[in-house]
Design a protein around this motif. Structure first.
Motif, PDB file in Angstrom:
ATOM      1  N   ILE A 115       0.843  -1.199   0.000  1.00 55.74           N
ATOM      2  CA  ILE A 115       0.000   0.000   0.000  1.00 55.74           C
ATOM      3  C   ILE A 115       0.876   1.245   0.000  1.00 55.74           C
ATOM      4  O   ILE A 115       0.544   2.258  -0.635  1.00 55.74           O
ATOM      5  N   PHE A 157      -3.728   2.693   7.572  1.00 57.10           N
ATOM      6  CA  PHE A 157      -4.009   1.821   6.426  1.00 57.10           C
ATOM      7  C   PHE A 157      -4.753   0.534   6.763  1.00 57.10           C
ATOM      8  O   PHE A 157      -5.370  -0.068   5.875  1.00 57.10           O
ATOM      9  N   THR A 187      -7.764  -4.785  -6.834  1.00 54.62           N
ATOM     10  CA  THR A 187      -6.515  -4.018  -6.747  1.00 54.62           C
ATOM     11  C   THR A 187      -5.861  -3.908  -8.113  1.00 54.62           C
ATOM     12  O   THR A 187      -5.388  -2.839  -8.514  1.00 54.62           O
ATOM     13  N   ILE A 240      -6.233   3.944   2.979  1.00 54.39           N
ATOM     14  CA  ILE A 240      -5.484   4.869   2.129  1.00 54.39           C
ATOM     15  C   ILE A 240      -6.150   4.930   0.763  1.00 54.39           C
ATOM     16  O   ILE A 240      -6.343   3.912   0.107  1.00 54.39           O
ATOM     17  N   SER A 241      -6.506   6.124   0.352  1.00 52.32           N
ATOM     18  CA  SER A 241      -7.129   6.309  -0.958  1.00 52.32           C
ATOM     19  C   SER A 241      -6.052   6.372  -2.036  1.00 52.32           C
ATOM     20  O   SER A 241      -5.040   7.054  -1.877  1.00 52.32           O
ATOM     21  N   ILE A 242      -6.273   5.648  -3.118  1.00 48.09           N
ATOM     22  CA  ILE A 242      -5.317   5.611  -4.221  1.00 48.09           C
ATOM     23  C   ILE A 242      -5.920   6.309  -5.444  1.00 48.09           C
ATOM     24  O   ILE A 242      -7.012   5.950  -5.889  1.00 48.09           O
ATOM     25  N   SER A 276      -6.440  -0.852  -0.525  1.00 46.88           N
ATOM     26  CA  SER A 276      -6.777   0.570  -0.489  1.00 46.88           C
ATOM     27  C   SER A 276      -8.221   0.764  -0.044  1.00 46.88           C
ATOM     28  O   SER A 276      -9.013  -0.179   0.047  1.00 46.88           O
ATOM     29  N   ARG A 277      -8.572   2.020   0.181  1.00 47.54           N
ATOM     30  CA  ARG A 277      -9.954   2.361   0.543  1.00 47.54           C
ATOM     31  C   ARG A 277     -10.909   1.967  -0.571  1.00 47.54           C
ATOM     32  O   ARG A 277     -12.010   1.447  -0.321  1.00 47.54           O
ATOM     33  N   GLN A 336       1.915   1.679  -3.640  1.00 45.82           N
ATOM     34  CA  GLN A 336       0.829   2.209  -4.464  1.00 45.82           C
ATOM     35  C   GLN A 336       0.717   3.719  -4.292  1.00 45.82           C
ATOM     36  O   GLN A 336       0.599   4.464  -5.273  1.00 45.82           O
ATOM     37  N   LYS A 337       0.738   4.160  -3.041  1.00 38.65           N
ATOM     38  CA  LYS A 337       0.607   5.597  -2.774  1.00 38.65           C
ATOM     39  C   LYS A 337       1.787   6.357  -3.357  1.00 38.65           C
ATOM     40  O   LYS A 337       1.617   7.443  -3.941  1.00 38.65           O
TER      41      LYS A 337
END
Length: 290
Positions: free
Chosen positions: A120, A199, A237, A208-210, A142-143, A123-124
């Protein structure tokens, strides 16, 4: 107990940044000097460190890839820190520092390979930092993925200031031997409660928003699959970041890295990297994303 960390090939290491992050460097065999071949940056998960990649690294070296293994602040041989103050954003800064070092040394951005919490984080990070590719191994979700496939009957517990390492009292798992588990037990350490609170849905996080539109590099998602929801989260994902997907049924979260079937994931990653390299040298061909 067999200590796989002590069986790793000869390598170098150095401390980077103002807080002394411990970075290990493994040089690949023939092929690693190809101009178009990016190095690999391995990002570990919670409670662990670069030692968690002990079984992986030799295979990538044999395939000619240079591998860099970062230890986030306070992990393994990185300088000790006050875990009550460490945040998710601090860990992002650590990975940025590692990428900066790699780009300065190699003149090309790395392929980032992240496991669990490292997934995660990666990704961020990929929203704003140029990387050559993104591989997620049973990444924390993620969210957006949780909104699509939420955990069922979840009873979130609030983390303390620090989260103690898992005891790993079990004698075996679906794909891990007692020796595999004992190896992890030797090195597992505490983790930041603030990071978990950001997270982990198991600790009551909003997640966590991606921003998927900002992730433009090729990707690969590998998931440990033991039920249909595991598979759905892995596929969600992959869709979110526009990547390929591999679900390995009957594997476990940590087993994907240190268990008896870890080679299945390694082989797929090496094949994906080969296609990534081939596509980068032939611009007319599509990138290996979906």
């Amino acid at each position: 107990m067999r200590d796989y960390a002590k069986e790793r090939p000869e390598h170098t290491a150095r401390y980077i940044g103002e807080i002394d992050l411990f970075l290990e460097i493994f040089r690949g065999s023939s092929g690693s000097e190809r101009p178009a071949r990016p190095p690999l940056l391995f990002v570990h998960g919670a409670f662990t460190g670069s030692w968690m990649w002990s079984k992986y690294v030799p295979h990538f070296m044999s395939a000619g890839w240079n591998a860099y293994c970062i230890n986030l602040r306070g992990h393994y041989k990185s300088r000790s820190v006050d875990f009550t103050k460490v945040t998710f954003e601090d860990y992002l800064d650590d990975i940025r520092q590692a990428i900066s070092e790699i780009v300065e040394e190699c003149a090309v951005p790395p392929v980032v390979i992240g496991f669990s919490m490292g997934g995660i984080l990666s990704q961020k990070l990929a929203e704003s930092v140029e990387i050559a590719g993104l591989v997620l191994i049973d990444s924390s979700i993620s969210r957006q993925v949780h909104d699509e496939v939420p955990y069922q009957e979840l009873a979130p517990r609030m983390p303390g200031l620090v989260v103690p390492a898992a005891a790993r009292d079990e004698q075996c798992s679906a794909d891990e031997t007692l020796e595999d588990i004992a190896f992890q037990r030797k090195y597992l350490s505490m983790e930041s409660g603030k990071a978990f609170a950001a997270f982990s849905f198991h600790f009551g996080a909003r997640g966590i928003s991606i921003e998927s539109g900002k992730i433009t590099c090729p990707g690969l998602v590998i998931a440990a699959v033991n039920n249909e929801d595991d598979d759905r989260r892995g596929r969600a994902t992959a869709r979110l970041i526009g990547s390929e997907y591999l679900g390995l049924r009957g594997t476990t979260h940590t087993g994907l890295l240190v268990g008896q079937r870890y080679r299945e994931a390694v082989s797929h990653i090496i094949e994906w990297l080969a296609r990534l390299e081939d596509c980068s040298s032939q611009p007319s061909k599509p990138r290996p994303r979906r």
